[in-house]
Motif scaffolding. Structure first.
Motif, PDB file in Angstrom:
ATOM      1  N   UNK A  26      42.928  -4.994  23.210  1.00 56.69           N
ATOM      2  CA  UNK A  26      43.096  -6.386  22.812  1.00 56.69           C
ATOM      3  C   UNK A  26      42.244  -6.668  21.576  1.00 56.69           C
ATOM      4  N   UNK A  27      42.761  -7.476  20.691  1.00 53.53           N
ATOM      5  CA  UNK A  27      42.000  -7.880  19.514  1.00 53.53           C
ATOM      6  C   UNK A  27      42.360  -7.118  18.259  1.00 53.53           C
ATOM      7  N   UNK A  28      43.354  -6.235  18.318  1.00 52.43           N
ATOM      8  CA  UNK A  28      43.808  -5.562  17.112  1.00 52.43           C
ATOM      9  C   UNK A  28      44.704  -6.528  16.351  1.00 52.43           C
ATOM     10  N   UNK A  29      44.242  -6.981  15.216  1.00 51.07           N
ATOM     11  CA  UNK A  29      45.010  -7.860  14.352  1.00 51.07           C
ATOM     12  C   UNK A  29      45.005  -7.209  12.978  1.00 51.07           C
ATOM     13  N   UNK A  30      46.063  -6.533  12.622  1.00 56.77           N
ATOM     14  CA  UNK A  30      46.111  -5.778  11.372  1.00 56.77           C
ATOM     15  C   UNK A  30      47.386  -6.094  10.608  1.00 56.77           C
ATOM     16  N   UNK A  31      47.258  -6.099   9.272  1.00 59.41           N
ATOM     17  CA  UNK A  31      48.427  -6.239   8.414  1.00 59.41           C
ATOM     18  C   UNK A  31      48.201  -5.389   7.171  1.00 59.41           C
ATOM     19  N   UNK A  32      49.267  -4.769   6.717  1.00 61.66           N
ATOM     20  CA  UNK A  32      49.289  -4.076   5.428  1.00 61.66           C
ATOM     21  C   UNK A  32      50.366  -4.798   4.645  1.00 61.66           C
ATOM     22  N   UNK A  33      50.048  -5.241   3.428  1.00 58.51           N
ATOM     23  CA  UNK A  33      50.976  -6.104   2.714  1.00 58.51           C
ATOM     24  C   UNK A  33      50.902  -5.883   1.208  1.00 58.51           C
ATOM     25  N   UNK A 132      48.183 -15.774   1.186  1.00 55.23           N
ATOM     26  CA  UNK A 132      47.145 -15.800   2.222  1.00 55.23           C
ATOM     27  C   UNK A 132      47.852 -15.811   3.579  1.00 55.23           C
ATOM     28  N   UNK A 133      47.606 -14.772   4.404  1.00 54.92           N
ATOM     29  CA  UNK A 133      48.218 -14.682   5.733  1.00 54.92           C
ATOM     30  C   UNK A 133      47.120 -14.847   6.770  1.00 54.92           C
ATOM     31  N   UNK A 134      47.364 -15.715   7.768  1.00 48.59           N
ATOM     32  CA  UNK A 134      46.346 -15.914   8.785  1.00 48.59           C
ATOM     33  C   UNK A 134      46.946 -16.009  10.181  1.00 48.59           C
ATOM     34  N   UNK A 135      46.099 -15.626  11.150  1.00 43.91           N
ATOM     35  CA  UNK A 135      46.482 -15.605  12.557  1.00 43.91           C
ATOM     36  C   UNK A 135      45.333 -16.203  13.364  1.00 43.91           C
ATOM     37  N   UNK A 136      45.645 -17.205  14.169  1.00 39.42           N
ATOM     38  CA  UNK A 136      44.622 -17.898  14.970  1.00 39.42           C
ATOM     39  C   UNK A 136      43.427 -18.290  14.098  1.00 39.42           C
ATOM     40  N   UNK A 137      43.731 -18.874  12.944  1.00 39.26           N
ATOM     41  CA  UNK A 137      42.737 -19.381  11.999  1.00 39.26           C
ATOM     42  C   UNK A 137      41.844 -18.296  11.409  1.00 39.26           C
ATOM     43  N   UNK A 139      41.781 -15.085   8.635  1.00 39.39           N
ATOM     44  CA  UNK A 139      42.499 -14.477   7.525  1.00 39.39           C
ATOM     45  C   UNK A 139      42.802 -13.013   7.836  1.00 39.39           C
ATOM     46  N   UNK A 140      44.084 -12.658   7.798  1.00 42.95           N
ATOM     47  CA  UNK A 140      44.486 -11.267   7.978  1.00 42.95           C
ATOM     48  C   UNK A 140      44.490 -10.526   6.642  1.00 42.95           C
TER      49      UNK A 140
END
Length: 168
Positions: A26-33, A132-137, A139-140
């Motif tokens: 739990x807690x993996x929040x990843x983005x490649x962009x 700017x991409x964000x998840x649950x406030x 920044x990703x």
């Protein structure tokens, strides 16, 4: 001899069981962009348009359920002193919530046009598209792209991988 065989089989089954178990915590929040293509154009003297394509690979593991992913794209005019003035902005939900899901691993492409009315740009200046991409406030990622009027920005480089999820 039988005991040794049983011990070996037990150890092997434990090792194989560990190798097969492939849970991501739990807690993996990843983005490649990246922005693969962008263009800044004048719109018949009535304003400007930033036409771009945003590509991404997104991996989320969240025991509370997958919340919405939000994003903002902004056109900035650098002031020459390290700062910038925002001259156009759009905010959207990039991905709808899926609260029944605990994990997602998705690849996406978002073509967009940011239109700014009643604006004339200096064709000699370099402007910046900021995404700017964000998840649950949180920044990703932030992606910055330099743009000049009438020039096409192209980025054919791969945006990377998320090894924790892509090897599953």
């Amino acid at each position: 001899m039988l005991q040794r065989a049983i011990l070996v089989m037990t150890v092997l089954s434990t090792l194989i069981g560990c190798a097969i178990k492939d849970e991501v915590e739990d807690g993996l929040w990843e983005i490649r962009a990246k922005v693969s293509r962008a263009e800044l154009t004048s719109v018949d003297g009535a304003g400007v348009a930033v036409d771009f394509t945003f590509k991404y690979l997104l991996g989320l593991v969240d025991e509370e359920g997958i919340a919405g992913v939000d994003w903002a794209y902004v056109l900035l005019e650098p002031d020459g002193d390290g700062g910038a003035m925002e001259i156009g902005r759009e905010e959207q939900v990039m991905r709808q919530p899926q609260l029944e899901q605990r994990e997602i691993f998705v690849q996406g492409e978002r073509p967009r046009v940011l239109t700014i009315e009643d604006l004339n740009l200096d064709p000699e200046k370099t402007y910046v598209l900021r995404i700017h991409v964000f998840y649950r406030e949180t920044t990703l990622t932030e992606v910055f792209v330099p743009l000049q009027v009438g020039q096409v920005y192209v980025n054919e480089e791969p945006y990377g991988d998320i090894p924790q999820l892509s090897t599953r």
